[in-house]
Design an enzyme around this catalytic site. Structure first.
Site, PDB file in Angstrom:
ATOM      1  N   ASP A   1      25.299  26.401  84.670  1.00 37.61           N
ATOM      2  CA  ASP A   1      26.343  25.547  85.236  1.00 37.61           C
ATOM      3  C   ASP A   1      27.679  26.282  85.148  1.00 37.61           C
ATOM      4  OD1 ASP A   1      26.670  25.296  82.494  1.00 37.61           O
ATOM      5  OD2 ASP A   1      26.865  23.130  82.494  1.00 37.61           O
TER       6      ASP A   1
ATOM      7  N   PHE B   1      27.609  33.224  86.724  1.00 37.04           N
ATOM      8  CA  PHE B   1      28.053  34.297  85.833  1.00 37.04           C
ATOM      9  C   PHE B   1      29.425  34.853  86.177  1.00 37.04           C
ATOM     10  CE2 PHE B   1      23.415  34.369  85.395  1.00 37.04           C
ATOM     11  CZ  PHE B   1      23.287  34.321  84.011  1.00 37.04           C
TER      12      PHE B   1
ATOM     13  N   TYR C   1      31.450  27.579  84.211  1.00 41.27           N
ATOM     14  CA  TYR C   1      32.183  27.656  82.949  1.00 41.27           C
ATOM     15  C   TYR C   1      33.065  26.411  82.812  1.00 41.27           C
ATOM     16  CZ  TYR C   1      30.815  32.586  83.073  1.00 41.27           C
ATOM     17  OH  TYR C   1      30.101  33.762  83.112  1.00 41.27           O
TER      18      TYR C   1
ATOM     19  N   HIS D   1      17.930  36.206  78.344  1.00 40.19           N
ATOM     20  CA  HIS D   1      19.274  35.937  78.862  1.00 40.19           C
ATOM     21  C   HIS D   1      20.258  36.972  78.304  1.00 40.19           C
ATOM     22  CE1 HIS D   1      23.018  33.671  79.586  1.00 40.19           C
ATOM     23  NE2 HIS D   1      22.322  33.013  80.498  1.00 40.19           N
TER      24      HIS D   1
END
Length: 218
Positions: free
Chosen positions: A56, A69, A58, A176
């Site tokens: 989702d 990202f 920031y 991740h």
């Protein structure tokens, strides 16, 4: 909020979006109406070649720019993006100068989050609103155009697109890039060169992962 023209016929915009937009109305949410569909606007289905899925936006005001990202150019690199750039330097020898990944999106890298809205300081607060249907529908639409390269970082991304990658698609699944997990298989995975090698085999142009002038300067 205007819908992204080339994606506007997806079922999500008829079925889930009216409810979600009503719930967002009057809220101070991020990244805001001008950037909520930035990933789709910058990467039409006919252009999409690579899929990178995030979670989702920031939750810090001024940071998110609507791409997974990615952050606004003036924002300091988040920890996961620092690790992404570190891996890129090991893989390719260079990385972008800031955290704005718009130049990836314009080359066909679909930088979607599974949830496209968040409240300030409340990560994941809209995760169960039905946004994830848009991610799956968008990926399926892009697959109708050509084989895709999937870069799926972490269990969330891998689970969100379960069943969609096909034998003709490239799938790179690793841990991740978060500092909590990056050393469990993200570092050393060389996703950027692997994607470009695969694109070349498909007769496609490679992704310029860093702006050319950045690479030349280094």
């Amino acid at each position: 909020m205007s819908l992204p023209d080339t994606w506007a016929d997806l079922p999500f915009f008829r079925e889930e979006w009216p409810v979600i937009s009503t719930r967002l109305d009057g809220e101070d949410w991020l990244p805001g109406p001008e950037r909520v569909f930035a990933a789709l606007e910058l990467t039409p289905p006919a252009v999409a070649r690579v899929v990178i899925l995030g979670q989702d936006p920031y939750p810090t005001p001024g940071h998110a720019n609507g791409l997974a990202f990615s952050v606004t150019p003036e924002t300091a690199l988040p920890r996961s993006l620092k690790n992404i750039y570190a891996e890129m330097r090991d893989d390719l020898g260079f990385a972008p100068e800031n955290g704005d990944l718009s130049h990836w999106a314009r080359q066909g890298v679909l930088l979607l989050n599974t949830s496209l809205s968040v409240l300030p300081g409340q990560a994941g607060v809209h995760a169960k609103w039905g946004w994830e249907k848009l991610a799956r529908q968008a990926v399926a639409r892009a697959q109708a155009e050509r084989p895709l390269a999937f870069i799926l970082w972490g269990a969330h991304a891998q689970k969100a697109l379960t069943g969609l990658p096909r034998p003709q698609d490239l799938v790179i699944e690793t841990a991740h890039p978060s500092p909590l997990s990056a050393r469990r298989g993200f570092f050393g995975s060389r996703p950027f060169s692997r994607v470009n090698d695969w694109l070349a085999a498909q007769g496609e142009a490679p992704i310029d992962w860093a702006l050319s002038e950045t690479a030349d300067a280094e």
